[in-house]
Write a protein that holds these residues in place. Structure first.
Motif, mmCIF file in Angstrom:
data_model
loop_
_atom_site.group_PDB
_atom_site.id
_atom_site.type_symbol
_atom_site.label_atom_id
_atom_site.label_comp_id
_atom_site.label_asym_id
_atom_site.label_seq_id
_atom_site.Cartn_x
_atom_site.Cartn_y
_atom_site.Cartn_z
ATOM 1 N N LEU A 433 0.821 -1.213 0.000
ATOM 2 C CA LEU A 433 0.000 0.000 0.000
ATOM 3 C C LEU A 433 0.859 1.269 0.000
ATOM 4 O O LEU A 433 1.893 1.333 0.673
ATOM 5 N N ARG A 434 0.383 2.264 -0.742
ATOM 6 C CA ARG A 434 1.055 3.574 -0.781
ATOM 7 C C ARG A 434 -0.016 4.663 -0.860
ATOM 8 O O ARG A 434 -0.907 4.608 -1.707
ATOM 9 N N PRO A 435 0.039 5.669 0.030
ATOM 10 C CA PRO A 435 -0.958 6.746 0.010
ATOM 11 C C PRO A 435 -0.922 7.526 -1.302
ATOM 12 O O PRO A 435 0.152 7.848 -1.813
ATOM 13 N N ILE A 436 -2.112 7.843 -1.832
ATOM 14 C CA ILE A 436 -2.218 8.617 -3.076
ATOM 15 C C ILE A 436 -2.857 9.973 -2.833
ATOM 16 O O ILE A 436 -2.361 10.994 -3.287
ATOM 17 N N GLY A 437 -3.989 9.997 -2.121
ATOM 18 C CA GLY A 437 -4.676 11.263 -1.887
ATOM 19 C C GLY A 437 -5.491 11.233 -0.623
ATOM 20 O O GLY A 437 -6.163 10.248 -0.335
ATOM 21 N N GLY A 438 -5.410 12.326 0.176
ATOM 22 C CA GLY A 438 -6.170 12.404 1.408
ATOM 23 C C GLY A 438 -5.271 12.619 2.610
ATOM 24 O O GLY A 438 -4.159 13.142 2.498
ATOM 25 N N ASP A 439 -5.740 12.205 3.774
ATOM 26 C CA ASP A 439 -5.052 12.430 5.039
ATOM 27 C C ASP A 439 -4.074 11.285 5.317
ATOM 28 O O ASP A 439 -4.475 10.206 5.757
ATOM 29 N N GLU A 440 -2.781 11.508 5.096
ATOM 30 C CA GLU A 440 -1.789 10.446 5.221
ATOM 31 C C GLU A 440 -1.549 10.016 6.661
ATOM 32 O O GLU A 440 -0.966 8.956 6.905
ATOM 33 N N SER A 441 -2.008 10.823 7.623
ATOM 34 C CA SER A 441 -1.839 10.421 9.022
ATOM 35 C C SER A 441 -2.648 9.162 9.347
ATOM 36 O O SER A 441 -2.366 8.470 10.326
ATOM 37 N N LEU A 442 -3.643 8.859 8.515
ATOM 38 C CA LEU A 442 -4.444 7.655 8.718
ATOM 39 C C LEU A 442 -3.645 6.381 8.425
ATOM 40 O O LEU A 442 -4.064 5.286 8.793
ATOM 41 N N TRP A 443 -2.494 6.506 7.770
ATOM 42 C CA TRP A 443 -1.693 5.343 7.360
ATOM 43 C C TRP A 443 -0.389 5.211 8.129
ATOM 44 O O TRP A 443 0.035 4.099 8.452
ATOM 45 N N ALA A 444 0.234 6.328 8.464
ATOM 46 C CA ALA A 444 1.601 6.290 8.999
ATOM 47 C C ALA A 444 1.728 5.395 10.226
ATOM 48 O O ALA A 444 2.579 4.489 10.273
ATOM 49 N N LYS A 445 0.903 5.595 11.258
ATOM 50 C CA LYS A 445 1.010 4.805 12.492
ATOM 51 C C LYS A 445 0.612 3.354 12.242
ATOM 52 O O LYS A 445 1.243 2.422 12.762
ATOM 53 N N LEU A 446 -0.431 3.138 11.439
ATOM 54 C CA LEU A 446 -0.860 1.776 11.117
ATOM 55 C C LEU A 446 0.252 1.014 10.408
ATOM 56 O O LEU A 446 0.520 -0.154 10.709
ATOM 57 N N HIS A 447 0.921 1.670 9.478
ATOM 58 C CA HIS A 447 2.012 1.047 8.728
ATOM 59 C C HIS A 447 3.151 0.655 9.662
ATOM 60 O O HIS A 447 3.668 -0.469 9.622
ATOM 61 N N GLU A 448 3.529 1.572 10.537
ATOM 62 C CA GLU A 448 4.624 1.325 11.470
ATOM 63 C C GLU A 448 4.294 0.159 12.389
ATOM 64 O O GLU A 448 5.104 -0.762 12.584
ATOM 65 N N ASP A 449 3.098 0.177 12.958
ATOM 66 C CA ASP A 449 2.703 -0.880 13.891
ATOM 67 C C ASP A 449 2.613 -2.238 13.194
ATOM 68 O O ASP A 449 2.969 -3.280 13.765
#
Length: 606
Positions: A433-449
């Motif tokens: 998965l790679r963010p394309i558009g929108g609020d990237e904060s929704l992915w950063a912590k989930l990705h790390e965890d």
């Protein structure tokens, strides 16, 4: 001692020495030595000075790196030692006999003399060096690479009316005139205006009356520079491409203008300014020609796929903007992500769409119809632009992949805790998965965890490794190329599922084991090397193998597009030269060996 006759015959069957004349082959044999080795003997070890190129006549040799990780198992007709010889370095790996072997030792001086005097040998070993392909300017391309193939033609006795109708129907500005003897001339729109309309010619007369017979032509090997100079000097807009008496194609001012203007930046600009999906689709329809141009001008494969993926990213963001303009602002924050080849920034000439939506946990049931409509708008728009709907419905338009953050967190936790076959498949896709558009904060912590939890779960990682090894390079007995045995693609290689995908899977495993962040395959391998998680020798070999396989795939797709075919992933190996087949096979051997190392737990450093 010189090679006995049977070994001379063997040497004559090994590329590139099979290109030598009988006299040159005999002279080479006099300078080589045959030597027997027992199981367990070391041919050379890490740090040794390598004095010979070694060709395996019989037996098996294991190549290991500086931390004793297996890099490859070599058999008859394989050679080794050239890396140290060509670079003037000490051995960076160890070669050990694993099955009683007869080896042909070619002294370094003999190899260098061959490289200097024999073009085929020089080409073979030049390809093994790390230097990249030289980029070419558009004007240095050949006419054959730019021309429009199979131009519209008619016979000299075709009426002027019918010739004009053919031009109008095909929406072209010229028509070539041919008969059984070959190319005869050309008629352009300007000819129709000046020689027919202005002079009141009878349109029921033969087109031969108004065609230009003494027109300038070029051969397919002429340079685009020649076209530019002739058009400017003579004030003409069409140049037929002729070989002998045969018409092969035509180059027009439109072809030159399109080629000079076409760039990924131009397509990105047009997509970003599109008012609807239909307008956008007219721009994305030019991606195949962009692929051809990027390949022909010598760009590296990872550059080409990145540029093409940028267009898909722009199309996605533009469709999100258009959707919000139609539906109103989103009721809660959201993030659109791409997975698959778009997520890895590796899109080529053919691709479906793989995407999803992460919604803020503040979303309510009343908000869900909005995101359903947004997802449908974007997915349908991407489909209209040539990124067709995913057959497995792994798209944001599927409610399963359009969920609040807490649900996504539960998805990943469940896949990691219970790695059943479906979980393995889904995790393989979603870890790209790679963010394309929108609020990237929704992915950063989930990705790390998720990376932390996945790497800490040895059972999950083992299942992911097993799943990754399902895609095997196309190697048969004695590690020759193995083609598809039946069906539509019989006797072909699948450069996607058996070529690129095995390396993609390896890159994903390194990411999970090392908690690395890149989504791009090449960047993942480089990150694993930089982190000391993958040995430099093994990593360098894998990168070289991936580069060759991915480049071969793009070159194949470009050739299909130029031939008017739909780009695909199935290649007939008989269309390759001995040189190309040999190195492609070597690349597959490297990938297979790295798979074996990962499968045995030796694929990474501790």
């Amino acid at each position: 001692m010189p090679l006995p006759p049977p070994l001379i015959q063997f040497l004559a069957s090994v590329h590139p020495y099979d290109t030598l004349s009988s006299a040159d082959l005999e002279a080479l044999a006099d300078l080589c030595e045959a030597k027997s080795y027992a199981v367990g003997e070391t041919v050379f070890a890490l740090g040794d000075k390598v004095t010979d190129l070694i060709i395996i006549n019989e037996g098996e040799i294991e190549i290991t790196d500086e931390v004793d990780v297996q890099l490859s198992i070599l058999g008859p007709r394989n050679s080794f030692g050239e890396r140290a010889l060509l670079r003037g370095e000490l051995a960076s790996r160890t070669a050990t006999v694993t099955a009683q072997a007869t080896l042909i030792l070619m002294p370094a001086a003999t190899l260098f003399a061959l490289i200097e005097k024999q073009p085929a040998v020089s080409k073979f070993f030049d390809r093994r060096r790390p230097a990249g392909r030289q980029k070419k300017d558009l004007t240095t391309l050949s006419v054959g690479q730019l021309m429009t193939h199979d131009p519209v033609t008619c016979t000299p006795d075709t009426t002027i009316r019918d010739a004009a109708a053919m031009m109008h129907e095909a929406q072209i500005s010229s028509i070539c005139i041919t008969d059984v003897e070959g190319f005869k001339g050309i008629v352009t729109v300007r000819d129709m205006t000046g020689r027919v309309v202005a002079r009141g010619a009878d349109i029921s007369g033969p087109v031969s009356e108004v065609m230009t017979t003494e027109c300038l032509t070029l051969g397919p090997k002429a340079l685009v520079t020649d076209v530019l100079h002739l058009m400017v000097e003579r004030g003409i807009g069409h140049i037929p491409v002729v070989e002998g008496t045969d018409i092969l194609g035509i180059v027009t001012q439109t072809d030159l203008t399109r080629a000079q203007a076409m760039s990924s930046a131009d397509l990105v600009r047009r997509v970003a300014r599109s008012k609807d999906a239909g307008t956008m689709a007219r721009a994305t329809a030019e991606i195949p020609q962009l692929l051809v141009q990027l390949v022909d001008t010598g760009n590296r494969h990872e550059v080409i796929t990145r540029l093409i993926t940028d267009i898909a990213d722009t199309a996605t963001r533009r469709l999100l903007t258009l959707a919000e303009a139609q539906l109103g602002s989103a009721p809660v924050p959201y993030l659109w992500l791409a997975c698959g080849s778009q997520g890895r920034q590796e899109q080529a000439g053919v691709s479906d769409q793989d995407n999803c939506l992460i919604l803020s946990d503040a979303v309510t049931d009343a908000d869900l119809p909005y995101f359903e409509a947004l997802a449908k708008y974007v997915c349908d728009g991407l489909d209209a632009c040539g990124y067709f709907h995913c057959p497995g419905e792994m798209m944001a338009s599927n409610p399963r992949w359009r969920q609040p953050l807490k649900v996504w967190r539960g998805y990943f936790e469940g896949w990691i805790k219970k790695p059943n076959p479906e979980a393995q498949m889904l995790a393989s896709v979603m870890f790209d998965l790679r963010p394309i558009g929108g609020d990237e904060s929704l992915w950063a912590k989930l990705h790390e965890d998720t990376l932390k939890a996945a790497s800490a779960n040895s059972i999950f990682t083992a299942h992911m490794i097993a799943n990754a090894l399902k895609h095997q390079p196309p190697l048969g007995l004695l590690r020759g190329l193995a083609t598809i045995r039946s069906g539509e693609h019989r006797n072909h290689l699948d450069l996607k599922h058996n070529g690129v995908v095995p390396v993609v899977d390896l890159g994903r495993i390194y990411t999970l084991q090392g908690q690395l962040h890149p989504a791009n395959t090449r960047a993942r391998i480089e990150a694993a090397i930089m982190a000391g998680f993958l040995s430099r020798s093994g990593g360098a070999d894998l990168l070289d193998a991936y580069d060759l396989i991915a480049t071969t795939r793009l070159e194949h797709q470009a050739s299909q597009i130029k031939a008017g075919e739909k780009p695909g992933n199935h290649l007939d190996p008989s269309s390759l030269s001995d040189f190309e087949r040999s190195h492609l096979r070597d690349a597959f051997v490297v990938v297979k060996t790295m798979q074996s190392a990962v499968g045995s737990g030796k694929g990474a450093l501790g």
